[in-house]
Design a protein around this motif. Structure first.
Motif, PDB file in Angstrom:
ATOM      1  N   LEU A 118       0.820  -1.202   0.000  1.00  0.00           N
ATOM      2  CA  LEU A 118       0.000   0.000   0.000  1.00  0.00           C
ATOM      3  C   LEU A 118       0.858   1.257   0.000  1.00  0.00           C
ATOM      4  O   LEU A 118       0.523   2.255  -0.650  1.00  0.00           O
ATOM      5  CB  LEU A 118      -0.941  -0.012   1.204  1.00  0.00           C
ATOM      6  CG  LEU A 118      -2.026   1.063   1.262  1.00  0.00           C
ATOM      7  CD1 LEU A 118      -2.946   0.966   0.043  1.00  0.00           C
ATOM      8  CD2 LEU A 118      -2.834   0.929   2.551  1.00  0.00           C
TER       9      LEU A 118
ATOM     10  N   GLN B  75      -7.679   1.654   1.547  1.00  0.00           N
ATOM     11  CA  GLN B  75      -7.632   1.456   0.098  1.00  0.00           C
ATOM     12  C   GLN B  75      -6.972   2.656  -0.586  1.00  0.00           C
ATOM     13  O   GLN B  75      -6.833   3.725   0.003  1.00  0.00           O
ATOM     14  CB  GLN B  75      -9.048   1.278  -0.447  1.00  0.00           C
ATOM     15  CG  GLN B  75      -9.820   0.120   0.175  1.00  0.00           C
ATOM     16  CD  GLN B  75      -9.234  -1.232  -0.174  1.00  0.00           C
ATOM     17  OE1 GLN B  75      -8.861  -1.471  -1.326  1.00  0.00           O
ATOM     18  NE2 GLN B  75      -9.159  -2.120   0.805  1.00  0.00           N
ATOM     19  N   LYS B  76      -6.611   2.454  -1.849  1.00  0.00           N
ATOM     20  CA  LYS B  76      -6.007   3.560  -2.605  1.00  0.00           C
ATOM     21  C   LYS B  76      -6.953   4.757  -2.695  1.00  0.00           C
ATOM     22  O   LYS B  76      -6.500   5.902  -2.713  1.00  0.00           O
ATOM     23  CB  LYS B  76      -5.601   3.068  -4.004  1.00  0.00           C
ATOM     24  CG  LYS B  76      -4.374   2.166  -3.992  1.00  0.00           C
ATOM     25  CD  LYS B  76      -3.868   1.870  -5.386  1.00  0.00           C
ATOM     26  CE  LYS B  76      -4.719   0.855  -6.092  1.00  0.00           C
ATOM     27  NZ  LYS B  76      -4.125   0.452  -7.394  1.00  0.00           N
TER      28      LYS B  76
END
Length: 475
Positions: free
Chosen positions: A377, A456-457
Motif C-alpha cells: 500500500l 484502500q487507494k
C-alpha cells in the motif's frame, strides 16, 4: 451494588453480550466509514471537563460509559486512520484480552503463569526461527519497545562492560553507538544507565536517513580517544520517522571486528521476518546478539506486547540476578518458565495469550499477509503522490511509513513548513483523517503510517484531495 452482585456470573453475561454488540457495531461503522470521525479531537481541557462532569454524576449504566469511551477515542479500525505506529488489533486478540483480563494471572513465577509462560516460550521460539537464530536462542515478552530496548542494553552491559556493573557499579565511562535517526528510547535508555550525553554516540545518516556505517570506525576510535568504552551498536529496522532500514550486515561485521554487542531495534519493521517478499530488508539480523520486535505494531496484537530475543539464550539471564527468595527456590538457575528472572516486570500481563490466539486461529500466514499488504500500500501511495506535482516525497519509502509534503509553486519554499503544519492541524481538528508530522533536516513533512490493512487507494487519494482543499483555504 454489593460485592456479590458485582461478581455475579449472570450480571457479567448480560453486560458482556451488550459490550460485544456495541464493539461489533463500532467495527462495522469504522470499516464502512459511517463513523463521524477518525479522531474526535478536542482540546485537552475540554476532554477533561467532559470526564470530570461524568465523574460528578456518580454511578450509572456501564454500557453508556463504554459507548462514551468509544465515541471519544481515536478509531484505529477506520481505514483513514494513518497516524501512529499502532495496529488496529484483530477482534480475536481483543477477545483474548477480555479473557486474560478476567483470569488476571501474572507471569513472574511459573505458578502464576501456567499458560502464559509456556505460550511465551512457543512464540519466542517461533520468532527466533524467523530471525534466523539457532535453537540455542531464547527470548521473552515485555511491555513495549522502550522497556525491551532498555533490557537489551542492560544485557549488553552485562556481557561487554569491563566489570560487573550490576554488583560493583560503573568503573569505566560506557557508551553505545546508534543512528541519529534512531528512536528516542535508545537515548533515554543510555541516560537511564548512567552513560550521559557523551555516552550516546550518534552516527550521521545518508540521504535516505540510514546510518552511515562507513563512519563507524572513525567514531569508535574517537570515542576510545575520549576515554569511552563502547559496548554496543544499535541498528534501526526501521527508523521511526522515515521507516528506513540500517545496513544490518555492515553493522554486524563492525561489531564482530571489535567484539561489541550488536542490537537491532526492530520494534516496527522487524515484523518483515514473517514476509518472504520483504524480509531482505533485514538481511544480517541473524548476526545480532539481541532483537526487539513489537507484536502490537505490524502484527495486529493489542498493545503492549513486545518480544526481546537473544541469539545466545544464556544472555537473557545475565541482566538481572538479584535474590528474591519468596519467588524462587533456586536463585541462580536459568528457568524459562519463571519470567521474572529476565524482565523488569513481576506481575506481567498475559500478553502471550493474545498473540497466540491469532496464531492459533489464522496461522502465521496472516502476519505475512498483513506486512505485505501494508508495504504494498505504501508503494501504491508513492505512485499516487508522483502523479500530483503539488506533493513532494521526502524519500522513496522502504516500509509502510511515507513522509511527504504539500508544495505550491506559487509560494516561497520557506513557507512550506508553516503551511504543512497548518494543514496537519486542520486535518486533526476536522477528524476525517488522522496523520502526524515529522521534521527531517529542518523540513516539516506530513507523515503517514499505513497500519490498517483495510485502507484502500481511494482513501489515499481522498487524503490528498482534502489536503489540497485545506491548502487552498490557507493560501
Amino acid at each position: 451494588m454489593n460485592l456479590t452482585q458485582a461478581y455475579s456470573p449472570e450480571h457479567f453475561r448480560q453486560e458482556a453480550h451488550q459490550l460485544v454488540d456495541v464493539l461489533a457495531d463500532y467495527l462495522s461503522n469504522a470499516q464502512h466509514q459511517t463513523l463521524k470521525s477518525v479522531i474526535p479531537y478536542r482540546l485537552p481541557e475540554d476532554n477533561l471537563d467532559f470526564w470530570q462532569a461524568d465523574f460528578e454524576q456518580g454511578t450509572g449504566d456501564p454500557l453508556t460509559f463504554f459507548e462514551n469511551v468509544i465515541q471519544q477515542s481515536t478509531h484505529l479500525h477506520h481505514p483513514r486512520y494513518m497516524g501512529h505506529q499502532v495496529s488496529p488489533p484483530l477482534p480475536i486478540a481483543a477477545l483474548a484480552g477480555l479473557l486474560t483480563g478476567m483470569l488476571n494471572n501474572g507471569m513472574a513465577v511459573y505458578e502464576m503463569g501456567l499458560v502464559s509462560n509456556p505460550l511465551e516460550r512457543v512464540l519466542s521460539d517461533l520468532l527466533a526461527k524467523k530471525i534466523g537464530f539457532s535453537p540455542q536462542s531464547s527470548g521473552f515478552l515485555t511491555s513495549g519497545g522502550t522497556l525491551a530496548n532498555l533490557t537489551a542494553l542492560l544485557a549488553a552491559r552485562a556481557a561487554k562492560a569491563p566489570t560487573d556493573v550490576w554488583e560493583e557499579g560503573h568503573s569505566k565511562r560506557l557508551a553505545v553507538m546508534v543512528s541519529e535517526e534512531a528512536h528516542y528510547c535508545i537515548d533515554r535508555a543510555a541516560r537511564i544507565m548512567g552513560m550521559g550525553s557523551e555516552g550516546i554516540i550518534k552516527i550521521p545518516t545518508n540521504n535516505r536517513f540510514q546510518m552511515r556505517t562507513e563512519l563507524l570506525e572513525e567514531y569508535y576510535q574517537q570515542a576510545q580517544n575520549n576515554g569511552l568504552t563502547v559496548i554496543a551498536v544499535i541498528g534501526s529496522a526501521c527508523s521511526t520517522s522515515t521507516g528506513s532500514y540500517d545496513d544490518l550486515k555492515a553493522i554486524g561485521d563492525f561489531c564482530t571486528q571489535h567484539n561489541l554487542w550488536f542490537h537491532v531495534d526492530g520494534a516496527h519493521g522487524g515484523a518483515v521476518v514473517f514476509s518472504e517478499k520483504y524480509k531482505a530488508l533485514v538481511t544480517g539480523i541473524d548476526r545480532a546478539d539481541s532483537v526487539v520486535i513489537d507484536w502490537h505494531k505490524m502484527l495486529m496484537t493489542p498493545a503492549l506486547a513486545t518480544a526481546l530475543i537473544f541469539r545466545n539464550g544464556d544472555d537473557a539471564f545475565k541482566t538481572f540476578h538479584q535474590k528474591a527468595q519468596y519467588l524462587w527456590a533456586n536463585q541462580g538457575s536459568q528457568e524459562w518458565f519463571n519470567s521474572g528472572k529476565r524482565t523488569f516486570e513481576c506481575t506481567k500481563l498475559m500478553m502471550s495469550v493474545k498473540i497466540y490466539s491469532i496464531l492459533k486461529t489464522y496461522g502465521e500466514e496472516i502476519f505475512a499477509e498483513n506486512v505485505d499488504t501494508l508495504h504494498d500500500l505504501a508503494k501504491d501511495f508513492v505512485g499516487i503522490l508522483r502523479e500530483n506535482s503539488r506533493f513532494e516525497l521526502a524519500i522513496v519509502p522502504e516500509s509502510n511509513i511515507v513522509c511527504f509534503r504539500f508544495i505550491d509553486n506559487g509560494q516561497n519554499p520557506e513557507t512550506y513548513n508553516s503551511l504543512n503544519a497548518a494543514i496537519r492541524q486542520q486535518l486533526l481538528e476536522e477528524g476525517k483523517f488522522y496523520i502526524v508530522q515529522t521534521t527531517l533536516r529542518e523540513k516539516l513533512y506530513l507523515r503517514v503510517s499505513l497500519m490498517n490493512p483495510l485502507t484502500q487507494k481511494d482513501d489515499l487519494r481522498a487524503l490528498l484531495a482534502e489536503i489540497e482543499k485545506i491548502a487552498a483555504t490557507i493560501g
